[in-house]
Design a protein around this motif. Structure first.
Motif, PDB file in Angstrom:
ATOM      1  N   LEU A 166      45.264   4.388 -31.816  1.00 32.92           N
ATOM      2  CA  LEU A 166      45.442   5.419 -30.792  1.00 32.92           C
ATOM      3  C   LEU A 166      46.672   6.261 -31.096  1.00 32.92           C
ATOM      4  N   PHE A 194      49.773  13.500 -21.427  1.00 33.20           N
ATOM      5  CA  PHE A 194      48.356  13.795 -21.627  1.00 33.20           C
ATOM      6  C   PHE A 194      47.438  12.580 -21.517  1.00 33.20           C
ATOM      7  N   GLU A 195      47.926  11.399 -21.865  1.00 40.15           N
ATOM      8  CA  GLU A 195      47.090  10.206 -21.782  1.00 40.15           C
ATOM      9  C   GLU A 195      47.197   9.511 -20.424  1.00 40.15           C
ATOM     10  N   VAL A 196      48.393   9.513 -19.835  1.00 35.93           N
ATOM     11  CA  VAL A 196      48.599   8.827 -18.557  1.00 35.93           C
ATOM     12  C   VAL A 196      48.481   9.792 -17.383  1.00 35.93           C
ATOM     13  N   TYR A 198      54.111  12.777 -25.367  1.00 38.02           N
ATOM     14  CA  TYR A 198      52.695  13.150 -25.388  1.00 38.02           C
ATOM     15  C   TYR A 198      51.841  12.145 -24.624  1.00 38.02           C
ATOM     16  N   MET A 199      52.064  10.860 -24.885  1.00 32.52           N
ATOM     17  CA  MET A 199      51.263   9.836 -24.225  1.00 32.52           C
ATOM     18  C   MET A 199      51.422   9.896 -22.709  1.00 32.52           C
ATOM     19  N   ASN A 254      47.494  13.064 -17.493  1.00 34.86           N
ATOM     20  CA  ASN A 254      46.422  14.068 -17.619  1.00 34.86           C
ATOM     21  C   ASN A 254      46.915  15.465 -17.241  1.00 34.86           C
ATOM     22  N   ARG A 284      47.701  -0.975 -30.402  1.00 34.20           N
ATOM     23  CA  ARG A 284      47.120   0.361 -30.236  1.00 34.20           C
ATOM     24  C   ARG A 284      47.583   1.333 -31.314  1.00 34.20           C
ATOM     25  N   VAL A 325      47.412  10.435 -31.948  1.00 32.13           N
ATOM     26  CA  VAL A 325      48.414  11.250 -31.253  1.00 32.13           C
ATOM     27  C   VAL A 325      49.361  11.900 -32.265  1.00 32.13           C
TER      28      VAL A 325
END
Length: 419
Positions: free
Chosen positions: A330, A173-175, A169-170, A177, A327, A334
């Motif tokens: 964060l 969607f976080e790195v 997921y990270m 996009n 983190r 998630v």
């Protein structure tokens, strides 16, 4: 509060053993806790020193008690990841001191609460990250690394959930996009992270997933990706034959010459993410030659070239993000999103096989051979299974070259131990 938790722990332990159809443990026997005087002991996998499989053993250790801000968890299942293999070899930056109990994730039942812990109760079903020490009957870990699990999620699924799905997921969607209509290349598509990536991509409309995997895995995972290639094939040409411009996202757990290949496949504004270096692992023990070969093959990145080609290169380490970079908040957000997707039946951990603690060597050999599809789980309550002769870790050496132990030979497909 800690004292109260310890007093309630015995009641919880009896409840757990009753659920498993056992009588409360009294010194001696196989599983469960043992008392020596006023101290309690537990079974745990111990890494005596860095090296081969012979450095691992199951032994008894003093049972930990929760400190301020920690939960004590009666472990039901533990996740086994490729990073655990690299830890065993000492093939990581700043390796910890040995002896140690390996493992970074587990699931189980809350048995005691340390002071200042809020939001959890004794008896809660949970999954957790642990900064080592997960492969044991009992662990203690800070509350910020613990998450309640859905009622219909098994302990095996819960142990397969945190590392793989949070990492996937990270990165997506976080790195990177990830958005509608984009394309993703994932190496080791049959592994735990690979299958998590494929499932999460399916939650976004019109995402094309290119995957590489050993040929013998293709039949089992072909429906999880859009295009599937043999890991030994020229996947760069295969991808460009389908998509001349390349892909938007490359997720690389191999490193070595795959770094340059991945960067060459990126579209403008594309993102390459390195999240592992499994090509450094060939034999059973750490190999300086493999390390040097992988380092030499890594594309030397020129920032000016990245600027001119509008490309992004990134790295991702979940364990560093959690334990070194603070983190946890964060990551909790998630995990909440991932559990919502699980409850909506959009994602589900893929469990390859279950292994007893005493079978940890065989389990590690299976992941070393890249024979798994999904996650390998250490089931703390599982009774060791007699192994077939071909599965003996005493005779298995693993190939000298990465291509050998990821080939398409039918002999590489092992008998899974699935309950």
């Amino acid at each position: 509060m800690a004292k109260e938790g310890v007093e309630k722990a015995e009641e919880t332990e009896q409840m757990i053993e009753k659920e498993a159809g056992k009588e409360p443990a009294e010194g001696g026997g196989g599983g469960g806790s043992h008392r020596l005087g006023d101290a309690q002991e537990m079974r745990a996998v111990v890494l005596a020193g860095f090296g081969g499989l012979n450095k691992l053993r199951v032994t008894r250790k003093a049972m930990p008690e929760p400190q301020d801000g920690e939960l004590k968890i009666r472990v039901k299942a533990c996740g086994l990841n490729f990073i655990d293999l690299m830890v065993r070899q000492g093939n990581i930056d700043t390796p910890p001191k040995t002896p140690l109990v390996p493992g970074f994730e587990c699931s189980g039942i809350v048995e005691a609460l340390g002071d200042s812990v809020k939001g959890f109760e004794i008896g809660d079903r949970v999954m957790a990250f642990v900064n080592y020490s997960a492969w044991a009957e009992v662990v203690c870990t800070p509350v910020e690394f613990v998450y309640k699990i859905p009622e219909d999620m098994s302990f095996s699924e819960a142990a397969a959930f945190p590392m793989n799905f949070v990492t996937a997921y990270m990165m997506l969607f976080e790195v990177a996009n990830l958005r509608e209509g984009m394309s993703v290349l994932i190496h080791s598509a049959g592994g735990g992270v690979g299958q998590a990536v494929a499932q999460l991509c399916s939650t976004v409309p019109n995402v094309t997933v290119f995957g590489t995997a050993s040929t013998f895995k293709h039949e089992a995972i072909k429906d999880s990706v859009t295009h599937l290639f043999d890991r030994n094939a020229d996947y760069v040409q295969e991808v460009k034959r389908i998509s001349a411009e390349g892909v938007d996202v490359v997720l690389d757990c191999l490193c070595g010459d795959n770094t340059g290949k991945g960067l060459s496949l990126l579209k403008p504004l594309g993102t390459y993410i390195l999240y592992g270096s499994s090509n450094m692992v060939t034999g059973e023990t750490k190999s300086f030659f493999s390390f040097a070969k992988s380092w030499w093959q890594v594309e030397k990145v020129n920032p000016i070239k990245l600027y001119e080609e509008n490309k992004v290169i990134a790295g991702f380490s979940l364990l560093n993000l959690l334990f070194k970079q603070g983190r946890a908040g964060l990551i909790r957000g998630v995990v909440d999103k991932l559990i919502a997707l699980y409850n909506q039946k959009k994602i589900k951990p893929v469990v390859d096989s279950l292994w007893a603690l005493e079978e940890v060597k065989e389990a590690m050999q299976r992941i070393h051979d890249r024979g798994n599809i999904g996650k390998l789980i250490l089931d703390v309550e599982k009774t060791p299974t007699p192994l077939m002769a071909n599965d003996s870790t005493e005779t298995s050496e693993a190939g000298e070259e990465e291509e050998d132990h990821e080939g398409d030979s039918e002999n590489k497909e092992r008998m899974p131990f699935i309950q």
